[in-house]
Design a protein around this motif. Sequence first.
Motif, PDB file in Angstrom:
ATOM      1  N   VAL A 134       0.993  -1.153   0.188  1.00 35.62           N
ATOM      2  CA  VAL A 134       0.130   0.088  -0.023  1.00 35.62           C
ATOM      3  C   VAL A 134       0.706   1.253   0.053  1.00 35.62           C
ATOM      4  CG1 VAL A 134      -0.260  -0.006   2.202  1.00 35.62           C
ATOM      5  CG2 VAL A 134      -1.957   1.154   1.138  1.00 35.62           C
ATOM      6  N   LEU A 135       0.184   2.004  -0.857  1.00 32.83           N
ATOM      7  CA  LEU A 135       1.173   3.545  -0.782  1.00 32.83           C
ATOM      8  C   LEU A 135       0.196   4.444  -0.423  1.00 32.83           C
ATOM      9  CD1 LEU A 135       3.418   5.501  -1.480  1.00 32.83           C
ATOM     10  CD2 LEU A 135       2.555   5.756  -3.723  1.00 32.83           C
ATOM     11  N   ILE A 136       0.393   5.167   0.789  1.00 37.65           N
ATOM     12  CA  ILE A 136      -0.486   6.190   1.401  1.00 37.65           C
ATOM     13  C   ILE A 136       0.509   7.555   1.154  1.00 37.65           C
ATOM     14  CG2 ILE A 136      -1.438   7.092   3.196  1.00 37.65           C
ATOM     15  CD1 ILE A 136      -1.382   4.419   4.753  1.00 37.65           C
ATOM     16  N   ALA A 137      -0.220   8.499   0.552  1.00 35.74           N
ATOM     17  CA  ALA A 137       0.461   9.968   0.476  1.00 35.74           C
ATOM     18  C   ALA A 137      -0.808  10.851   0.599  1.00 35.74           C
ATOM     19  CB  ALA A 137       1.001  10.075  -0.930  1.00 35.74           C
ATOM     20  N   GLY A 138      -0.718  11.306   1.750  1.00 35.62           N
ATOM     21  CA  GLY A 138      -1.850  12.327   2.167  1.00 35.62           C
ATOM     22  C   GLY A 138      -0.742  13.576   2.585  1.00 35.62           C
ATOM     23  N   THR A 139      -1.056  13.862   4.021  1.00 35.37           N
ATOM     24  CA  THR A 139      -0.191  14.975   4.624  1.00 35.37           C
ATOM     25  C   THR A 139       1.290  14.222   4.610  1.00 35.37           C
ATOM     26  OG1 THR A 139      -2.111  16.005   5.704  1.00 35.37           O
ATOM     27  CG2 THR A 139       0.291  16.352   6.581  1.00 35.37           C
ATOM     28  N   GLY A 186       5.617  17.446   2.167  1.00 34.89           N
ATOM     29  CA  GLY A 186       6.846  17.489   1.496  1.00 34.89           C
ATOM     30  C   GLY A 186       6.679  18.290   0.222  1.00 34.89           C
ATOM     31  N   ILE A 187       5.754  18.211  -0.554  1.00 32.57           N
ATOM     32  CA  ILE A 187       5.607  18.964  -1.776  1.00 32.57           C
ATOM     33  C   ILE A 187       5.095  20.425  -1.394  1.00 32.57           C
ATOM     34  CG2 ILE A 187       3.729  19.228  -3.806  1.00 32.57           C
ATOM     35  CD1 ILE A 187       3.250  16.131  -3.561  1.00 32.57           C
ATOM     36  N   VAL A 219      -1.882  -0.920  -3.514  1.00 29.91           N
ATOM     37  CA  VAL A 219      -3.292  -0.085  -3.219  1.00 29.91           C
ATOM     38  C   VAL A 219      -2.608   1.276  -2.938  1.00 29.91           C
ATOM     39  CG1 VAL A 219      -5.021   0.091  -1.429  1.00 29.91           C
ATOM     40  CG2 VAL A 219      -4.468  -2.074  -2.017  1.00 29.91           C
ATOM     41  N   MET A 220      -3.615   2.352  -3.378  1.00 27.96           N
ATOM     42  CA  MET A 220      -3.245   3.679  -3.497  1.00 27.96           C
ATOM     43  C   MET A 220      -4.176   4.486  -2.968  1.00 27.96           C
ATOM     44  SD  MET A 220      -1.326   3.760  -7.233  1.00 27.96           S
ATOM     45  CE  MET A 220      -0.648   5.125  -7.085  1.00 27.96           C
ATOM     46  N   VAL A 221      -3.549   5.143  -1.856  1.00 27.74           N
ATOM     47  CA  VAL A 221      -4.510   5.930  -1.101  1.00 27.74           C
ATOM     48  C   VAL A 221      -4.132   7.329  -0.668  1.00 27.74           C
ATOM     49  CG1 VAL A 221      -5.680   5.890   1.189  1.00 27.74           C
ATOM     50  CG2 VAL A 221      -5.301   3.579   0.085  1.00 27.74           C
ATOM     51  N   GLY A 222      -4.997   8.227  -0.280  1.00 24.70           N
ATOM     52  CA  GLY A 222      -4.361   9.734   0.095  1.00 24.70           C
ATOM     53  C   GLY A 222      -4.580  10.844  -1.145  1.00 24.70           C
ATOM     54  N   GLY A 223      -4.941  11.905  -0.649  1.00 21.56           N
ATOM     55  CA  GLY A 223      -5.164  12.946  -1.430  1.00 21.56           C
ATOM     56  C   GLY A 223      -4.167  13.239  -2.429  1.00 21.56           C
ATOM     57  N   VAL A 224      -2.917  13.024  -2.267  1.00 19.60           N
ATOM     58  CA  VAL A 224      -1.852  13.261  -3.287  1.00 19.60           C
ATOM     59  C   VAL A 224      -2.109  12.457  -4.370  1.00 19.60           C
ATOM     60  CG1 VAL A 224       0.729  13.350  -3.375  1.00 19.60           C
ATOM     61  CG2 VAL A 224      -0.446  14.275  -1.311  1.00 19.60           C
ATOM     62  N   LEU A 225      -2.483  11.083  -4.112  1.00 14.02           N
ATOM     63  CA  LEU A 225      -2.506  10.190  -5.349  1.00 14.02           C
ATOM     64  C   LEU A 225      -3.834  10.462  -6.105  1.00 14.02           C
ATOM     65  CD1 LEU A 225      -0.939   7.133  -3.325  1.00 14.02           C
ATOM     66  CD2 LEU A 225       0.117   8.665  -4.952  1.00 14.02           C
ATOM     67  N   GLU A 226      -4.611  11.304  -5.746  1.00 13.11           N
ATOM     68  CA  GLU A 226      -6.042  11.378  -6.370  1.00 13.11           C
ATOM     69  C   GLU A 226      -5.730  12.153  -7.493  1.00 13.11           C
ATOM     70  OE1 GLU A 226      -8.498  12.755  -3.559  1.00 13.11           O
ATOM     71  OE2 GLU A 226      -8.426  10.738  -2.399  1.00 13.11           O
ATOM     72  N   ILE A 245      -0.647  12.626 -10.062  1.00  8.97           N
ATOM     73  CA  ILE A 245       0.641  12.371  -9.237  1.00  8.97           C
ATOM     74  C   ILE A 245       0.480  10.732  -9.269  1.00  8.97           C
ATOM     75  CG2 ILE A 245       1.751  12.432  -7.185  1.00  8.97           C
ATOM     76  CD1 ILE A 245       0.871  15.231  -6.839  1.00  8.97           C
ATOM     77  N   GLY A 246      -0.741  10.067  -8.905  1.00  9.34           N
ATOM     78  CA  GLY A 246      -0.905   8.724  -8.825  1.00  9.34           C
ATOM     79  C   GLY A 246      -0.268   8.060  -9.856  1.00  9.34           C
ATOM     80  N   LYS A 247      -1.158   8.349 -11.123  1.00  9.24           N
ATOM     81  CA  LYS A 247      -0.828   7.974 -12.777  1.00  9.24           C
ATOM     82  C   LYS A 247       0.790   7.742 -12.757  1.00  9.24           C
ATOM     83  CE  LYS A 247      -1.868   8.706 -17.197  1.00  9.24           C
ATOM     84  NZ  LYS A 247      -2.756   9.830 -18.029  1.00  9.24           N
TER      85      LYS A 247
END
Lengths: 350, 350
Positions: free
Chosen positions: A153-158, A189-190, A294-301, A308-310
């Motif tokens: 799973v990759l989570i990328a939010g805050t 980070g971004i 599994v890709m989760v979090g606002g950054v990947l949407e 970014i997710g793609k």
Amino acid sequence: MKRYRNGEIWDFEDEMPVSPDGSEVVLGLDGGTTSTVCVCMPFFPLSDRPLPDPVPVLARAVAGCSNHNSVGETAARETLEQVMADALSKSGSNRSAVRAVCLAVSGVNHPTDQQRILSWLRDIFSSHVKLYVQNDAVAALASGTMGELHGCVLIAGTGTIAYGFTEDGREARAAGAGPILGDWGSGYGIAAQALTAVVRAHDGRGPQTALTYSILRALSLSSPDELIGWTYADPSWARIAALVPVVVSCADAGDEVANKILLESVEELASSVKAVVQRLGLCGEDGKGSFPLVMVGGVLEANKTWDIGKEVVNCIYKDYPGTLPIRPKVEPAVGAALLAWNFFMKEAHK
Amino acid sequence: MKRYRNGEIWDFEDEMPVSPDGSEVVLGLDGGTTSTVCVCMPFFPLSDRPLPDPVPVLARAVAGCSNHNSVGETAARETLEQVMADALSKSGSNRSAVRAVCLAVSGVNHPTDQQRILSWLRDIFSSHVKLYVQNDAVAALASGTMGELHGCVLIAGTGTIAYGFTEDGREARAAGAGPILGDWGSGYGIAAQALTAVVRAHDGRGPQTALTYSILRALSLSSPDELIGWTYADPSWARIAALVPVVVSCADAGDEVANKILLESVEELASSVKAVVQRLGLCGEDGKGSFPLVMVGGVLEANKTWDIGKEVVNCIYKDYPGTLPIRPKVEPAVGAALLAWNFFMKEAHK
């Protein structure tokens, strides 16, 4: 029923002494730094049948932060207990109906964290209730795999973390160490890189960028000099990460500096996943085996042009063509409930 | 003498009602985030003679942090007042002997900061005493130029800033925005990159490095996993920056990762200076004019093999061959005293 830790929290049970129709439930809880969600799911007694899709959710309750590193042990505990009581109460059921509970909470990094939470959870529920405590990344994975612990799973939010599991129970993680320790692919980070780019453009160290106008406008500031005061007045990670959409807009509009920040974030996020896949051998011996990501979090949407997710998936594909990207249809709290059910069934059939 | 803000602080004056030999003094104060130093220097009444070298210091007093952003206005004020009283008391003199005071304090970034400090300083000293308030970088510059405000100063300790002045009174700064806003050349920046490198080596995102063993040993930790807890238990910048010598040792011993971190720090520090020199035109129209570059702070001090300060100068030389690097022989508080004297003389001869 055990002694009440906090009488008021469970008062509702006095009016609802037994589960109305005798049905049983499991609780799944996703506790993060921003908010905590608990869902109540029916307990399905047969392990040889697939769970219904979509998974039925009887009730859902929401509370604030439950990361003990952020708010302290006592407050975290009270939040977790309250949100479980709310979910049960809303579902018209009570603790006597609970078969299993999975708490997936951020800040759980060591077996000692698990043990500490398990010990007070044990005071709340009867001894026959199965209790499981996990890192919140585990629930995020399960939300994309119907409760199976296999894949990455990759989570990328805050913040950001990559977490992986093999079918034989090994696990590995990458990143998730917070901004001081270099989680550059995260939303924080971004945004921090974008703020830095504005300061650099202003003092002559870096190229001019559309981020200056866009960020100052978003924050209602009149000069980059004011960013220092704004940043340190409240260095909460989420407040800074909230600037990500501004960075994406600037990149969409063709700003080179914003574009470079997003490209670096993609590299960072992909490298976390690759490190986990490599260490666990999720891709098989030939490197071409398939595994769920599994890709989760606002950054990947998905965003307008810049997704970014793609881009992260494209970057991982190059090394691991067997990557099966999954965007979960259910939230992590449901993943936690699925985990509770799965763990229960595995223990029951040992 | 004005009303006392705090009776106890100035009690010593009751036993020392007049300056014993009628001699006059100036006070120079360097107030940083880690400590505050005040020196008492004799007042030299003639402006047409060069000041003695070395500058005589009658007394020196030290206190803790006086950055109002860190400790708040009230505590900062009390620290500043106390350390001035201590320096005067130690010199066997009192406020009636003071001709000029220069407070160079970190966190002074705007004219409003200056005005706030000036207004309460005015309550402490008689109206004929000349009072000056500056950013602490200004005192660091003056410590290398005998009080002249011309040239550039590069400070690299826990934080970093480049500050420049022209003879006609223009000024510019670069960096100094703190770690969130990308002061990567600072001691904090170097150490945070090193900690990040250890985490990355551990989770498979980065190459193995000798930093792992050296940093864990320095912090008495047994695994890189424990770095997360260590870092966020107390994210004080100085505590993290204290790891710089470990990074330098590893680079000295040939570690590639440590070496790369220091090279990047050199680039960063040089780019701050270059930005200031460029904006102010300190190098003249042909780019070859000479200007003093005062270098201050632990990061720039000579080490065994790896000398960050020397590398920074080499990097600046390439663009600005007229750079005259100066390592001050006196501390910034003396620079502040020299500034007080210079400002006083300039006003007297207007």
